[in-house]
Write a protein that holds these residues in place. Structure first.
Motif, short mmCIF file in Angstrom:
data_model
loop_
_atom_site.label_atom_id
_atom_site.label_comp_id
_atom_site.label_asym_id
_atom_site.label_seq_id
_atom_site.Cartn_x
_atom_site.Cartn_y
_atom_site.Cartn_z
N ALA A 104 16.82 -28.31 -19.51
CA ALA A 104 15.77 -27.80 -20.39
C ALA A 104 15.06 -28.93 -21.11
N VAL A 105 15.86 -29.91 -21.55
CA VAL A 105 15.25 -31.06 -22.22
C VAL A 105 14.36 -31.84 -21.25
N PHE A 106 14.86 -32.03 -20.02
CA PHE A 106 14.06 -32.79 -19.05
C PHE A 106 12.79 -32.05 -18.68
N SER A 107 12.85 -30.74 -18.67
CA SER A 107 11.66 -29.98 -18.26
C SER A 107 10.49 -30.19 -19.22
N SER A 108 10.80 -30.63 -20.45
CA SER A 108 9.70 -30.85 -21.40
C SER A 108 8.81 -32.01 -20.99
N VAL A 109 9.26 -32.83 -20.05
CA VAL A 109 8.45 -33.97 -19.62
C VAL A 109 7.16 -33.51 -18.96
N PHE A 110 7.16 -32.32 -18.38
CA PHE A 110 5.97 -31.86 -17.65
C PHE A 110 4.81 -31.56 -18.60
N SER A 111 5.11 -31.37 -19.87
CA SER A 111 4.03 -31.18 -20.85
C SER A 111 3.48 -32.52 -21.34
N HIS A 112 4.15 -33.60 -20.96
CA HIS A 112 3.76 -34.92 -21.48
C HIS A 112 3.73 -35.97 -20.38
N VAL A 113 3.33 -35.55 -19.19
CA VAL A 113 3.23 -36.50 -18.08
C VAL A 113 2.22 -37.60 -18.40
N ASN A 114 1.25 -37.25 -19.24
CA ASN A 114 0.23 -38.25 -19.58
C ASN A 114 0.83 -39.47 -20.28
N ILE A 115 1.92 -39.25 -21.03
CA ILE A 115 2.58 -40.39 -21.69
C ILE A 115 3.14 -41.33 -20.63
N ASP B 143 16.20 -38.97 -9.55
CA ASP B 143 16.93 -38.59 -8.32
C ASP B 143 16.03 -37.70 -7.47
N CYS B 144 15.64 -38.20 -6.31
CA CYS B 144 14.70 -37.44 -5.48
C CYS B 144 15.30 -36.16 -4.93
N SER B 145 16.63 -36.02 -5.01
CA SER B 145 17.25 -34.77 -4.56
C SER B 145 17.19 -33.69 -5.63
N ASN B 146 16.87 -34.08 -6.86
CA ASN B 146 16.72 -33.13 -7.96
C ASN B 146 15.30 -32.58 -7.94
N LEU B 147 15.17 -31.27 -7.87
CA LEU B 147 13.85 -30.66 -7.72
C LEU B 147 12.94 -30.99 -8.90
N ARG C 216 9.49 -33.05 -8.62
CA ARG C 216 8.22 -32.51 -9.10
C ARG C 216 7.53 -33.52 -10.04
N LEU C 217 8.32 -34.15 -10.93
CA LEU C 217 7.74 -35.13 -11.86
C LEU C 217 7.14 -36.30 -11.09
N ILE C 218 7.86 -36.79 -10.08
CA ILE C 218 7.35 -37.92 -9.30
C ILE C 218 6.01 -37.56 -8.65
N GLU C 219 5.93 -36.38 -8.08
CA GLU C 219 4.71 -35.99 -7.37
C GLU C 219 3.54 -35.79 -8.33
N GLU C 220 3.80 -35.19 -9.50
CA GLU C 220 2.73 -35.03 -10.48
C GLU C 220 2.24 -36.39 -10.98
N LEU C 221 3.18 -37.29 -11.18
CA LEU C 221 2.82 -38.62 -11.67
C LEU C 221 2.00 -39.37 -10.62
N VAL C 222 2.39 -39.27 -9.35
CA VAL C 222 1.65 -39.94 -8.29
C VAL C 222 0.21 -39.43 -8.22
N LEU D 298 7.45 -46.06 -6.24
CA LEU D 298 7.86 -44.66 -6.05
C LEU D 298 7.90 -44.23 -4.59
N LEU D 299 7.31 -45.00 -3.70
CA LEU D 299 7.17 -44.58 -2.31
C LEU D 299 8.50 -44.15 -1.67
N PRO D 300 9.62 -44.89 -1.84
CA PRO D 300 10.87 -44.44 -1.20
C PRO D 300 11.38 -43.10 -1.71
N LYS D 301 10.89 -42.64 -2.87
CA LYS D 301 11.39 -41.39 -3.45
C LYS D 301 10.54 -40.18 -3.06
N LEU D 302 9.47 -40.41 -2.25
CA LEU D 302 8.54 -39.32 -1.93
C LEU D 302 9.02 -38.54 -0.71
N ARG D 303 8.81 -37.22 -0.78
CA ARG D 303 9.14 -36.36 0.36
C ARG D 303 8.13 -36.57 1.49
#
Length: 1632
Positions: free
Chosen positions: A1052-1063, A1123-1127, A1131-1137, A1174-1179
Motif C-alpha cells: 500500500a505504501v509503495f502504491s502511493s508512488v504512482f501519484s508522484h511519478v513526476n518526482i 524487482d521486474c517480477s513484481n507487478l 508498472r512503475l518502470i513502464e510509467e517512468l519510461v 532500465l532496459l534490462p528490467k523491461l518486459r
C-alpha cells in the motif's frame, strides 16, 4: 571686408567720438557679434594712428580722448556684458560667440590704453577664476570661470612685461587646476597655462616651467590620489612641447627644469599608466614616449652624474639600442593591454617576458640597472585592472610563474606590490575557476600555482624581510571582506611555506582577526578548511620564542571544534606534536620565577587561576563567560594527548594529578554550603567543555584504539564525583533558581546532566538510581511548579521557576526519546502524568475541547517589586522574548515525545479523541505563528504524528498546517544553521507515507497543496543545492525501505508512488543550472572533500550529502532495486519510461536553441542514460511498444552524446529482441527529408552488426538486406553520411566476405562493387582531409574500443560515455558516488564497474585530430590586432606657415555649407581621407582640414572621394601646428569636439552640437594624441553593444557628421531642394 571699410572711414578724418558712439551699445542691451567685431576692427585700425608720433594726425587732446574712450569700452561695455553672459545658464552658441568676440575686443583695447590698465583689468578678473564650493552661478559683477579664463588669456600678451603680475596669473591658474570641477580644468590648462608659456621669454619660460612642475609634483606627493594624478597628467601633457624639447644636457641645477630628473614626475607617470581612466593612461604613455624620444635625440647621459637617490628613468647613449628596444616593447605592451579581447592580448605576454629578461640581464651586468623594476609592476597592475576577468587571470598567472622573483633583489622590489595590488586582485573569486582540461575536484590552476609562487617568493626574500612581509600579507586579509574561495587557496598557499620563525604575537593577532571578521559568513566546509590551513600556517611559521603559551591557547580559541580543530583529527595531532617539540622554547610569562614554562605547568596554573573566585556578594551574578572554560578545556586535552604520545597509554594518574583542583571542587559542590556559586558554575562549565571537546569522531579511531583511553580515564575520574554533582544540579533545579540570570544557569545544569546521563547510561548502579529516584522527583517537582496557583503572579521568581521547570521536562523527554532512558523505567511511568497535564481541558463555551496547557505563554516578569537586581539583570529582561520562545519550544519537545510514546491520555473519552487531536493540531498551527522560525522543529515533529490521523476528517486544518509550515521553512532558506533540520522535519511531516497515499478524490485540496509544495521544493533546489536530495531520499526510503518486508502495508505504501511519478522523473533528469560563481563554490567544495582526512574540516564538519548529483544517484539506486517480477514495480518502470520519453520528445519538438552542453542537451542525455539503465528490467511486450518511440528519437537532430546513447539502446534491443530487425531496417526508407544526423545514427547501429547477427534467425538474408541498404547510402551527396556508410560497409562486409567467396547466399555478385568501394576508401590517403576523417572515424571510441554488451555497466553509462563524448565534466558521475550509497543494488544484469579496461584507458579527445605545432612567438605577435605606432616614426619637420586652400576653389562651390569644420590632419590613410572628403561634401561641412594637400592626387584617395574634393574647401594644417590652429579656432568661438571615451564623455545620442563645431578626428592606430586631449570642449562617444572596441575612423566621423547635420536640418537650416530624380541619383551615389 571690415578692414577695407575701416581704412576708408579713417582716411577721411572722421568724428571719432561719433564713431565710438555709433558702434557702442547701451548697458542693458546684448549686441550682436557683428557689432562687437566691427568695434574691434575700428579700434584695431586706430592702433597705427595712435602709434604715430606725428601730431598732425592726432592732437594730444584727441589722443587722450580716444584713449579714454577705448578704456571706457573695456570698463563700461565689455566687462558688464561679460558679467551678463556669465549669469546666463548653459553654454549656448550665442554666449560662446559673444565671449570670443568680447575677449578679442579686450585684447585689442588694452595695448592702446595706459600701461597700468592691463594689470587693473587682470586684477579685476582673476578673482573670478576661484569658484567657491557654494557658488554654482557667479555672484553679481563676477565672471564665470569659462568667461574669466577667456578674458585673462586675451590679456596675457599685454601682461608679459609685468613679471609679478604674470606670476600671480600663473599661481591663480595652478590653484584653479586643484580646486575647479573636472570639466573646467582642461579649459584653464589650455587657455591660461599655454598662453602664459607661449608669451614667456626664454629666461622666464624656464622658471615658469620649473614652478609649474614643482607645484604639480609637490601636490602629487602630498595627495597621491587618482584625481590628482589625472589633473597633473593633463597639465604635464599640455606643457609637453615646452617641457620636453631639446636643450642643453640634463643637469640638476636649481634653475633648470628637467622633468626626467624628477623622481616625483616619474611617479606621476607610473600612476598614470595604471590609472582607471583610459585618457590618463594615454597621457602617461605619451609623456614616457616623448621622454625616451628626447633622450635618444639628445644622446647624453640621464642623469648626468651618479646619484644616491632612487632613479626610475636612466639613459646611456652607449646603450641606446638596448634602451630603445626596451621602451618600444614596453609601449607596445601597454598599448595592446588597452584591448579587452583576450585573444588579442595573450600574444603580448611573450613581450613581457622579453622586458623582464632585459631588466634581469641589465641588473646582472651593471651594479645600477638601467631599468627600474617598478616599470614591470605597472604592466601587471594594468592587467589586474582590466575589465576582462580572463585578461586579469592571465596577468595573475603570468606573475605567479615569474622566474625573476627567485632573485633576492627583484623579490624585495616586488614585495610591496605583492602585498598591495597583487593581494587585491587575488581577492577576485572568478580567478579560481577550473582551467580547460581540469576535472571536477582538481585544485584550480591558480591555486596550485599560488602554492609554488608563495614558497619560491618567500625563499627568495632576504631573511630580515620575510617576517614583516608575511605580517603585512595577513593584515591585508583583514583589510577588506574576502570571499571564501580566494581566502581558502591563499591560506593553503601559506600553509605550504617552508617552516621558519616568521610570526610573533602580532602575526597571531592578525590571524585571529582573519578568523573573527573575514570568515564569519563563509560556507561552513570552506570556512573549516581555511581554518585548518591557517592553523597549519601558524604551526609552521610562528616564532615560539616570541609568544607565550597563553598567547597560543588564546589564539586557538577562535578555531571551532565543529569546523576544524576537532580532537583526533590530523591537525589536532600536528598541534600536539608541535607543542611537544617546542615545549621548552616558548616565551615565559612574567610569573614568580624566571624559568621556562611547560605545557603541564601552564595548564595547572590556569586551572588554579580559573577556580579562584571571590566570595559571593549575595547578589545575583551572571553566569561566568564560557569562553574561559573553552580555552582551558582545550588546553587540558592538548596537554593530556601530548603527554600520552610521550609517555604511552597509561595516563590515569597523569590526568588525575592535572585535574585535582577541579575534582576537589566537584567533590564539595553539593556539601559545602560556603562554596561560591560562581566557583561551582565554573567547575561545571569546565566539565561540560571537557566532555564535549574530548569526543573523538569514530572515523578517526584506529583499530587499536576504538576506545579512547583519555576519555575513558576522564570518565572514571568524573564517576567518582557524579553523585555530588548530580545532587547539586537537582538541588538547584528543585527551586533554588529564582533570578533572571538563573535561566542561563539552568541551561548549563541541564546540558551537564545530559552529558552525565549519556556517559554513564551503561553503568547499572548510576543508571537505576537516576531513573528510580532523581528523574521522577524532577518531573514531579516541575509539574508541581507549573500547576502552582501562585504562578498567576508574574514575579521574577515565579516566571524563572516556570522556565526552569519546562526546560527540565523537555530535557527528560529528549533523553527518553534518544533511548538513553529505558521506556520501562519509572521515569517513563511518571511522564504519563505530564501527558495528563497538557491535555487537561479547561472550561470553554465552544463545543470543542480547549487544551488549556498547550502554548502557555511566559509573561514578562514584573520587576518593580525590588525583589531582584533589576539593574544588573536589565539586558535579560530586554531579551525576555527569547526566554519565552524557548519556554514554548520546550512545551512542544515534551508534546512531540508524549504523542509518539503514549498518544492522547487515557482520561480522554474515546468519543472525544478525534476532537482532542483536532484541537491539538490547531494549537500546533497556532504555535507555528507564535514561535520564531528557528524553533519550530518540535512542532513539526508533533505534526508528523498527529496530521496523518486527521487527513480525511479535517482537510482544511491539515492544509493550513502544511502551508504555514512550508512558509516558515522557506523563510529559513538563508539560515544554513537552522534550515536543514527544519527542512528534514517538514519533509518527514508533509510527505508522510499516509499523506503520499492520498488520492485526489479523497482530499483534493490537500493533494493539490502537496503537489504544489513538491514543485516549489524542486524550484528551490535550483538555487540551493541539496533541497531536492532531502525530499527524494525521504520518498525513496518511504516507498522502498532498505529493510523492506512483504505484506499489504508495504504494498500500500509503495502504491502511493504512482501519484508522484513526476518526482522520480524529475529526479532522473535533475541537475540545476548554476551561475558561474555557484558552480565555482561547488567545484571547490568537491576539491576540499577529496582532500580527505588531510583536511580536518572533512571530519569536523557534519553535513548531509548536498551534491547536486545526489538526486540522480539516489533515484538510480532506487530504480536499481526494483524487482521486474513484481507487478507494481513493473508498472512503475513502464510509467517512468513513458514519462521520460515524453520529456525527450518535448525537447526535440521545442523551438528552444539546442546547443552542446545546454540544459536541453543535458536533460536529453540524462533521459537516455536512465532508459539504458532500465532496459534490462523491461518486459518484451513493452519493448515492442517502445521501439517506435526509440526510432523516432533517432530521427531527431541530437548532440553526439545523446546520439551514442540512442544508438546503444537500439543495438541492445536488437540483440535481445532480434525479431525487430526488419522494423529497424525499414527506418532507412522513412528518412528521405531528414537531416544527415539521423542517417548516421542508423548506420552507426549497423557498424555493430557483428554483435547483433548471432541472434538473428536467417543470418544470410539479413546480411544481404543490410548490404543492400548500406550500398545505397555510400552514394549519398553528404560526405559525413558516405563516411558512416563506408565504415558500416567495411564492418558488415567483413562478416559476409567468406560467404561471398564461397558463392553462397547470392553475395558473389556484390563482391566486386563492395571491394571497389572499400579500396577507394582506403586509397583516400592522398586526398588531404578525406584520409584524416576516414582514419578518425575508424578510431572513434564508439566504433573501436566500445563493445555494446561487454561494456554495459553503470560506470560506462554515467561516467565513461559522458567523458568521451565532450559533455561538460559536471555531467560525469564518478563511480564512488554510487558506491557510497549502501542501497544501490548491483547485479549481473547491471554491474557497477566495467570489467573491461579498454574504454577506461581512453582519454577525452583521443580521437580528435588537433594541430599541436607550436607557433613561433614572434609570428604570433605579428598577428596581434593593436592600435599602436612607434613614436619614433613621428612628425617630420613642418612648414612654419599655415597654408590655406586657394580662394579660387570657393568659387566652384555650387551649394550652401554649414559651420561644421572637420579636422583630419592626424589621419594618414588615403582611403579613409577620400571617403571622409566625400562624406563632408555630401553633408555640407564648411571645410575639411588635411595634413597635406598632396593626398588629393593619390589614386586611392580619388577612388573614394569621387571628385568631392572639387566642391569642398580643403585646408592644410600639419600635425605639429594643430595646437595653435585649435587655439585660434577656440578664440573664434568654435566648440572643439573629439570622439573619445573618457570619464566625462557624453553619448552621441544625447549631445547637442553647437552650430560652430570643430570635429577633431584621431589617427587610425593611436587615436587622438594625449597632448591634444585637453584642447577639447567636449568628448563624444558612440554607444556600442559589441565586443570590438573601436570603429573605423571614417565610420565614426560619418556618424558624428550625420548627427550634426540631422540636428541642424531639424532646426530649420537651409538646404537645396531636389526633385525625385535627383534624390534617386544622390541615393545611388551614396551607396556606390
Amino acid at each position: 571686408m571690415y578692414s577695407v571699410l575701416v581704412n576708408a572711414v579713417l582716411s577721411s578724418s572722421p568724428d571719432y567720438g561719433l564713431l565710438f558712439e555709433s558702434l557702442s551699445w547701451t548697458s542693458d542691451s546684448w549686441p550682436g557679434t557683428e557689432r562687437v567685431e566691427a568695434l574691434t576692427v575700428f579700434i584695431e585700425g586706430l592702433r597705427p594712428l595712435m602709434a604715430d608720433s606725428d601730431t598732425t594726425t592726432f592732437s594730444d587732446a584727441t589722443r587722450r580722448s580716444i584713449k579714454d574712450k577705448i578704456e571706457s569700452v573695456i570698463w563700461t561695455q565689455c566687462l558688464p556684458l561679460l558679467s551678463r553672459i556669465s549669469a546666463e545658464a548653459g553654454e549656448g552658441m550665442r554666449c560662446r560667440e559673444s565671449t570670443a568676440a568680447l575677449s578679442r575686443l579686450v585684447s585689442v583695447c588694452v595695448p592702446l590704453c595706459d600701461e597700468a590698465v592691463p594689470g587693473r583689468v587682470a586684477l579685476s578678473v582673476l578673482p573670478s577664476l576661484q569658484l567657491s564650493e557654494e557658488e554654482e552661478v557667479p555672484g553679481p559683477g563676477r565672471l564665470s570661470v569659462e568667461v574669466a579664463s577667456e578674458v585673462v588669456a586675451a590679456l596675457i600678451p599685454s601682461l608679459s612685461a609685468d613679471e609679478q603680475l604674470t606670476l600671480t596669473t600663473l599661481t591663480s591658474a595652478l590653484s584653479c587646476i586643484k580646486t575647479l570641477p573636472d570639466p573646467l580644468v582642461s579649459k584653464i590648462t589650455v587657455r591660461l597655462l599655454l598662453a602664459l608659456l607661449n608669451c614667456c621669454s626664454d629666461v622666464r619660460l624656464g622658471s615658469s616651467l620649473k614652478l609649474i612642475l614643482d607645484d604639480l609634483c609637490s601636490w602629487h606627493t602630498t595627495d597621491r590620489t587618482p584625481v590628482v594624478t589625472e589633473r597633473a597628467l593633463l597639465c604635464l601633457t599640455a606643457m609637453s612641447d615646452h617641457l620636453l624639447k631639446p636643450h642643453s644636457p640634463p643637469s640638476s641645477s636649481s634653475s633648470s627644469c628637467e622633468p626626467r630628473l624628477s623622481l616625483q614626475f616619474w611617479r606621476i607617470v607610473q600612476d598614470g599608466l595604471t590609472h582607471r581612466d583610459s585618457v590618463s593612461r594615454k597621457r602617461a604613455l605619451y609623456l614616457l614616449k616623448k621622454c625616451v624620444a628626447l633622450s635618444e635625440e639628445e644622446g647624453v647621459d640621464c642623469p648626468a652624474c651618479p646619484s644616491e637617490d632612487e632613479i626610475l628613468f636612466r639613459w646611456a647613449p652607449h646603450r641606446s639600442k638596448l634602451l630603445r628596444e626596451f621602451w618600444e616593447d614596453y609601449a607596445l605592451v601597454m598599448e595592446t593591454l588597452e584591448e579587452n579581447q583576450v585573444h588579442v592580448v595573450r600574444p603580448v605576454l611573450n613581450r613581457i617576458d622579453t622586458l623582464i629578461q632585459t631588466t634581469v640581464n641589465d641588473s646582472q651586468a651593471s651594479g645600477q640597472g638601467l631599468f627600474h623594476p617598478s616599470w614591470l609592476l605597472c604592466v601587471y597592475q594594468r592587467m589586474f585592472h582590466s575589465e576582462n576577468k580572463s585578461l586579469m587571470r592571465e596577468g595573475v598567472c603570468h606573475l605567479l610563474e615569474l622566474q625573476v622573483l627567485q632573485q633576492s633583489d627583484f623579490a624585495v622590489a616586488f614585495s610591496q606590490f605583492i602585498v598591495g595590488p597583487f593581494m587585491d586582485v587575488l581577492s577576485e573569486t572568478s580567478l579560481f575557476h577550473r582551467s580547460v582540461g581540469q576535472s571536477v575536484g582538481d585544485c584550480p590552476e591558480l591555486g596550485a600555482k599560488l602554492q609554488v609562487f608563495m614558497a619560491t617568493f618567500f625563499s627568495s626574500l632576504p631573511c630580515e624581510h620575510r617576517g614583516h612581509m608575511l605580517l603585512q600579507m595577513i593584515q591585508q586579509l583583514c583589510s577588506k571582506h574576502w570571499c571564501a574561495v580566494p581566502l581558502l587557496f591563499l591560506s593553503q598557499a601559506l600553509s605550504k611555506l617552508p617552516p621558519s620563525p616568521l610570526l610573533g604575537i602580532e602575526g597571531l593577532t592578525a590571524l585571529r582577526e582573519v578568523l573573527r571578521c573575514t570568515m564569519i559568513t563563509h560556507q561552513v566546509l570552506l570556512r573549516g578548511a581555511a581554518q585548518c590551513f591557517l592553523l597549519n600556517s601558524a604551526l609552521r611559521l610562528t616564532d615560539v620564542s616570541t609568544v607565550t603559551l597563553d598567547d597560543v591557547f588564546s589564539f586557538l580559541m577562535d578555531f571551532r571544534a565543529d569546523e576544524s580543530l576537532c580532537r583526533g583529527t590530523q591537525i589536532w595531532k600536528q598541534l600536539c606534536a608541535w607543542l611537544l617539540d617546542n615545549e621548552d622554547s616558548f616565551k615565559p610569562r612574567i610569573l614568580d620565577g624566571d624559568g621556562k614554562e611547560t605545557v603541564r605547568g601552564y595548564v595547572q596554573s590556569e586551572i588554579y587561576t580559573y577556580l579562584q573566585v571571590p566570595a559571593s556578594t549575595g547578589h545575583a551574578e551572571r553566569l561566568p563567560d564560557p569562553r574561559e572554560a573553552d580555552k582551558l578545556a582545550r588546553a587540558i586535552l592538548l596537554c593530556v594527548d601530548m603527554e600520552r604520545n610521550q609517555l604511552g597509554a597509561e595516563i590515569s594518574d597523569t590526568l588525575e594529578s592535572l585535574l585535582s583542583p577541579l575534582l576537589d571542587t566537584l567533590s564539595r559542590v553539593s556539601t559545602n554550603v560556603y562554596l561560591p556559586v560562581r566557583k561551582s558554575d565554573k567547575s561545571l562549565q569546565l566539565v561540560l567543555r571537557l566532555l564535549q571537546l574530548g569526543r573523538t569522531p569514530c572515523c578517526q579511531r584506529t583499530a587499536e584504539e576504538q576506545e579512547d583511553n583519555v576519555m575513558a580515564a576522564m570518565t572514571r575520574l568524573i564517576f567518582k564525583f557524579v553523585d555530588p554533582v548530580q545532587e547539586f544540579i537537582l538541588r538547584r533545579l528543585f527551586g533554588e533558581l529564582q533570578e533572571l540570570f538563573d535561566v542561563e544557569r539552568a541551561e548549563l545544569y541541564l546540558c551537564v546532566l545530559r552529558q552525565l546521563v549519556a556517559m554513564y547510561s551503561s553503568v547499572p548502579q548510576h543508571h537505576n538510581k537516576l531513573h528510580q529516584t532523581y528523574f521522577p522527583k524532577l518531573i514531579n517537582h516541575s509539574l508541581k511548579v507549573l500547576q502552582e496557583p501562585s504562578l498567576q503572579v508574574h514575579s521574577v521568581a515565579n516566571q524563572v521557576a516556570s522556565a526552569v521547570a519546562m526546560a527540565s521536562l523537555a530535557t527528560v523527554c529528549g533523553l527518553v526519546e534518544q533511548d538513553v532512558i529505558d521506556m520501562r523505567s519509572d521515569t517513563v511511568s511518571v511522564l504519563r502524568s505530564l501527558n495528563d497535564y497538557f491535555y487537561n481541558p479547561v472550561s470553554s463555551s465552544q463545543c470543542l475541547p480547549s487544551l488549556g496547557n498547550f502554548n502557555q505563554r511566559l509573561q514578562r516578569p514584573q520587576t518593580g517589586d525590588g525583589s531582584s537586581d533589576v539593574g544588573v539583570q536589565g539586558p535579560l529582561v530586554q531579551d525576555w522574548g527569547r526566554i519565552a520562545a524557548n519556554f514554548m519550544r520546550d512545551q512542544w519537545i515534551c508534546l512531540s515525545f508524549l504523542i509518539k510514546a503514549f498518544g492522547i491520555p487515557e482520561s480522554v473519552e474515546i468519543s472525544r479523541a478525534s476532537e482532542t487531536l483536532k484541537a491539538a493540531l490547531g494549537c500546533s498551527v497556532e504555535a507555528l505563528a507564535l514561535l520564531p522560525s528557528d524553533l519550530v522543529l518540535p512542532v513539526l515533529t508533533f505534526m508528523e504524528t498527529v496530521l496523518p490521523q486527521l487527513l480525511l476528517s479535517e482537510e482544511a486544518l491539515c492544509v493550513e498546517a502544511l502551508t504555514l509550515s512550508w512558509q516558515l521553512v522557506q523563510g529559513l532558506s538563508t539560515n544554513a544553521h537552522d534550515f536543514w533540520l527544519a527542512l528534514k522535519g517538514f519533509i518527514s511531516m508533509a510527505f508522510h507515507h499516509k499523506l503520499l497515499q492520498l488520492t485526489d478524490p479523497q482530499a483534493p485540496t490537500l493533494v493539490s497543496t502537496l503537489n504544489q509544495i513538491a514543485t516549489e521544493l524542486m524550484e528551490l533546489s535550483q538555487s540551493k543545492s541539496g533541497v531536492f536530495g532531502v525530499l527524494l531520499q525521504h520518498c525513496c526510503q518511504t516507498w522502498l525501505p532498505a529493510d523492506r518486508g512483504g505484506g499489504n502495508t508495504a504494498n500500500a505504501v509503495f502504491s502511493s508512488v504512482f501519484s508522484h511519478v513526476n518526482i522520480l522523473s524529475e529526479a532522473c533528469v535533475y541537475g540545476p543550472v548554476f551561475r558561474r560563481d555557484q558552480r565555482l563554490i561547488q567545484d571547490v567544495q568537491t576539491y576540499v572533500e577529496q582532500l580527505g582526512e588531510e583536511c580536518a574540516a572533512n571530519v569536523a564538519v557534519t553535513s548531509d550529502n548536498r551534491d547536486d548529483q545526489f538526486p540522480r544517484t539516489c533515484v538510480l539506486a532506487f530504480l536499481s532495486r526494483l524487482d521486474c517480477s513484481n507487478l507494481q514495480h513493473q508498472r512503475l518502470i513502464e510509467e517512468l519510461v513513458m514519462d521520460l520519453l515524453k520529456k525527450d520528445n518535448d525537447i526535440s519538438k521545442s523551438k528552444v536553441r539546442y546547443y552542446s552542453n545546454s540544459l536541453q542537451h543535458r536533460v536529453k542525455n540524462r533521459v537516455w542514460q536512465t532508459l539504458l539503465l532500465l532496459l534490462p528490467k523491461l518486459r518484451e511486450e513493452f519493448v515492442a511498444r517502445l521501439l517506435n518511440r526509440v526510432f523516432e528519437a533517432g530521427f531527431c537532430s541530437n548532440q553526439a552524446s545523446v546520439k551514442y546513447l540512442i544508438e546503444w539502446m537500439m543495438i541492445l534491443i536488437l540483440i535481445h529482441y532480434p525479431e525487430h530487425m526488419d522494423s529497424f531496417l525499414a527506418c532507412f526508407n522513412m528518412d528521405h527529408e531528414k537531416t544527415k544526423t539521423s542517417s548516421c545514427t542508423f548506420l552507426s547501429v549497423l557498424v555493430h552488426f557483428n554483435v547483433i547477427i548471432p541472434n538473428l534467425k536467417d543470418e544470410a538474408v539479413q546480411l544481404r538486406k543490410a548490404l543492400d541498404i548500406i550500398l545505397q547510402w555510400c552514394f549519398n551527396h553528404n560526405f559525413s553520411v558516405r563516411l558512416y556508410a563506408l565504415l558500416a560497409l567495411k564492418r558488415v562486409w567483413s562478416l559476409a566476405e567468406v560467404r561471398a567467396e564461397e558463392g553462397a547466399d547470392g553475395l558473389g555478385g556484390l563482391s566486386t562493387v563492395i571491394k571497389a568501394c572499400l579500396n577507394q576508401a582506403e586509397a583516400m590517403q592522398s586526398t588531404g582531409n578525406a584520409n584524416k576523417n576516414w582514419m578518425k572515424i575508424q578510431e572513434h571510441f564508439f566504433f573501436g574500443a566500445f563493445h555494446p554488451i561487454r561494456d554495459y555497466s553503470v560506470e560506462t553509462i554515467f561516467y565513461t560515455f559522458p567523458s568521451l563524448s565532450e559533455l561538460a565534466d559536471d555531467e560525469w558521475i564518478p563511480l564512488w558516488k554510487f558506491e557510497k550509497l549502501s542501497f544501490f543494488s548491483e547485479g549481473p544484469s547491471l554491474p557497477l564497474r566495467n570489467p573491461a579496461p579498454e574504454l577506461r584507458q581512453l582519454q577525452p579527445g583521443d580521437w580528435i585530430q588537433q594541430d599541436k605545432g607550436e607557433q613561433n612567438k614572434e609570428d604570433r605577435w605579428a598577428e596581434v590586432q593593436k592600435k599602436i605606432t612607434p613614436w619614433r616614426l613621428g612628425i617630420q619637420e613642418q612648414e612654419p606657415e599655415l597654408q590655406l586652400v586657394p580662394q579660387q576653389r570657393a568659387a566652384r562651390l555650387g551649394k550652401l555649407h554649414g559651420s561644421l569644420l572637420v579636422v583630419a590632419s592626424l589621419i594618414d590613410k588615403p582611403t579613409n581621407l577620400g571617403g571622409l572628403c566625400r562624406t563632408c561634401e555630401i553633408f555640407g561641412a564648411s571645410a575639411l582640414v588635411l595634413d597635406s594637400l598632396r593626398h588629393i592626387s593619390d589614386k586611392h584617395f580619388q577612388s573614394l572621394s569621387v571628385s568631392s574634393e572639387l566642391w569642398l574647401p580643403l585646408l592644410e594644417v600639419k600635425p605639429a601646428e594643430l595646437t595653435d590652429f585649435l587655439q585660434v579656432k577656440k578664440s573664434e568661438g568654435y566648440c572643439i569636439v573629439g570622439v573619445e571615451q573618457t570619464a566625462n564623455s557624453q553619448s552621441l545620442q544625447d549631445y547637442q552640437f553647437p552650430e560652430k563645431t570643430l570635429l577633431l578626428l584621431g589617427n587610425e592606430r593611436e587615436g587622438i594624441p594625449a597632448n591634444l586631449l585637453q584642447m577639447f570642449d567636449v568628448c563624444v562617444e558612440i554607444p556600442q553593444q559589441g565586443v570590438i572596441r573601436s570603429l573605423n575612423v571614417h565610420v565614426s566621423a560619418a556618424l558624428l557628421i550625420w548627427e550634426y547635420t540631422r540636428q541642424h536640418l531639424a532646426s530649420g537650416s537651409s538646404k537645396p531642394t531636389q526633385n525625385a530624380a535627383d534624390e534617386q541619383t544622390g541615393t545611388a551615389a551614396l551607396w556606390a
